[in-house]
Design an enzyme around this catalytic site. Structure first.
Site: not given
Length: 161
Positions: A33-35
């Site tokens: 979900d983070h980049f």
């Protein structure tokens, strides 16, 4: 879900300094979900990894006297380059001062000698039973669990690294 942000403790100098490592894998769930197209470890998790490292020094140094050793304050944070999957972050926490309820650390995270993050961290320490006598049993259970986890993270044959 509970997860540990450090993989092992490499150096332990009681009441002084601790060095731990975190190898970032693409399998880390939060990276999805983070980049997603450019996965990097979030800065807040880098700080949490430094706090976890420092907390182990506190716990070991006082023979696990407190069930709770938690991040209270973060000061003077500086981030450098990103931490990407396949890289290993070396986390160092040096004790600056300590009293009955708090410990102050100078911390940093580096990859192959290049600093990626640094901060001053203040940790607070206490037992749940001190605030609520009915929680003393919980303190014992938490401390036993922490001792077991510490024995996995720290495989050193002698204290002092």
């Amino acid at each position: 879900m509970h997860f540990s942000l450090i993989d092992k403790i490499d150096v332990l100098e009681p009441h002084k300094r601790i060095v731990a490592t975190k190898s970032l894998s693409l399998a880390e769930e939060y990276l999805q979900d983070h980049f997603p197209k450019f996965p990097v470890m979030p800065g807040v998790l880098m700080i949490e990894a430094m706090a976890e490292t420092a907390a182990w020094l506190v716990r070991q140094g006082e023979d696990f006297a407190h069930s709770m050793v938690l991040l209270k304050e973060v000061k003077n944070v500086k981030f450098g380059q990103f931490l990407q999957p396949g890289q290993t972050l070396t986390l160092t926490a040096t004790l600056v001062s300590e009293d009955d309820s708090t410990a102050v650390f100078k911390t940093d995270g580096s990859i192959e000698g290049q600093q990626r993050v640094r901060a001053q961290l203040v940790l607070t320490k206490y037992n749940l039973g001190d605030r609520n006598p009915g929680r003393k049993t919980t303190d014992c259970d938490v401390i036993e669990s922490l001792r077991k986890r510490f024995s996995i993270l720290w495989r050193g044959t002698e204290i002092g690294g």
